[in-house]
Motif scaffolding. Sequence first.
Motif, PDB file in Angstrom:
ATOM      1  N   HIS A   1      61.765  49.491  67.697  1.00  0.00           N
ATOM      2  CA  HIS A   1      62.340  49.092  66.415  1.00  0.00           C
ATOM      3  C   HIS A   1      61.531  49.772  65.310  1.00  0.00           C
ATOM      4  O   HIS A   1      60.307  49.725  65.342  1.00  0.00           O
ATOM      5  CB  HIS A   1      62.294  47.569  66.266  1.00  0.00           C
ATOM      6  CG  HIS A   1      62.717  47.077  64.926  1.00  0.00           C
ATOM      7  ND1 HIS A   1      63.864  47.519  64.305  1.00  0.00           N
ATOM      8  CD2 HIS A   1      62.154  46.202  64.072  1.00  0.00           C
ATOM      9  CE1 HIS A   1      63.980  46.923  63.130  1.00  0.00           C
ATOM     10  NE2 HIS A   1      62.950  46.125  62.962  1.00  0.00           N
TER      11      HIS A   1
ATOM     12  N   HIS B   1      67.854  47.820  56.719  1.00  0.00           N
ATOM     13  CA  HIS B   1      66.676  47.276  57.403  1.00  0.00           C
ATOM     14  C   HIS B   1      65.913  48.338  58.207  1.00  0.00           C
ATOM     15  O   HIS B   1      64.723  48.509  58.038  1.00  0.00           O
ATOM     16  CB  HIS B   1      67.162  46.124  58.291  1.00  0.00           C
ATOM     17  CG  HIS B   1      66.112  45.531  59.179  1.00  0.00           C
ATOM     18  ND1 HIS B   1      66.390  44.515  60.064  1.00  0.00           N
ATOM     19  CD2 HIS B   1      64.801  45.808  59.350  1.00  0.00           C
ATOM     20  CE1 HIS B   1      65.297  44.184  60.715  1.00  0.00           C
ATOM     21  NE2 HIS B   1      64.312  44.962  60.302  1.00  0.00           N
TER      22      HIS B   1
ATOM     23  N   HIS C   1      61.179  50.924  60.949  1.00  0.00           N
ATOM     24  CA  HIS C   1      61.556  50.893  59.534  1.00  0.00           C
ATOM     25  C   HIS C   1      61.010  52.197  58.968  1.00  0.00           C
ATOM     26  O   HIS C   1      59.838  52.233  58.621  1.00  0.00           O
ATOM     27  CB  HIS C   1      60.843  49.800  58.738  1.00  0.00           C
ATOM     28  CG  HIS C   1      60.990  48.395  59.223  1.00  0.00           C
ATOM     29  ND1 HIS C   1      60.070  47.415  58.904  1.00  0.00           N
ATOM     30  CD2 HIS C   1      61.940  47.786  59.974  1.00  0.00           C
ATOM     31  CE1 HIS C   1      60.448  46.262  59.430  1.00  0.00           C
ATOM     32  NE2 HIS C   1      61.569  46.451  60.097  1.00  0.00           N
TER      33      HIS C   1
HETATM   34 ZN   LIG Z   1      62.537  45.072  61.285  1.00  0.00          ZN
END
Ligand SMILES: [Zn+2]
Length: 245
Positions: free
Chosen positions: A101, A164, A103
């Motif tokens: 994950h 996000h 960003h």
């Molecule tokens: Zn996140």
Amino acid sequence: VAVVNDNHLIRKNLALAYNIMAHLGLDDHTYTHLSSRAAEGDAFFIYPFGLRYDEVTTDSLMKVKFDGTVLEGNEYQYNKTGYVIHGAIYEARKDLNHVFHTHTVNGVAVSSMKQGLMPISQWALHLYDGVAYHDYDSLALDDSQGNRLISDLGNKFAMLMRNHGALTAGRTIHEALFYAYHLEKACIAQCLALSSGAELILPPKEVCEKTVKDLLGFEKDLGLRDWNAWVRLVKPSSLFNSKAA
Ligand SMILES: [Zn+2]
């Protein structure tokens, strides 16, 4: 594709992945997380919330059950968001063993664009028709978020999480990293191309469809060559001894 079935090696490769992602600038200080399914199948390894990616070592990783129970390791702060996302994916997608994950500034920018990832670079063509989209809904603090996340992901290996960040996944750790790297480069190129204001040229649909097949079929173990090259960069002493697969 040979899947690793040894927790020691899974931990070692995951620690390396954190270090490589830090080197590539694909971390976000102590936010975001990478995980790998444990050999037993019903738990995963993840770093403790509070470490930087470049600080992660084999020993600092925690082992967590899909329901969020910590089996091994110590954490600074319980991070349910991370566990909900990763646990839900491993439970639903038996084919996936690694979930990253991220960003990144460019990834978040593209995630906010209605048209999503555009097929305007060869980096993006690696992910042609391969990106899922997930609408933003605050922090993933409850289980219904996990359900929506896996239904949005479907059978894909990459997902832009609107406003996000992104999620990439793989059967092997080098496959997850391969997609994370190409997605990031594609997002940077898209941001630059769109901000230039120039009229853009998109390859025809037939070319895009052929290209993604050619690109993903180019190597028999997608991402392994790149992985070994990155391992040499962050851990020069492991050289070619590192068995990623
Ligand atoms: Zn996140």
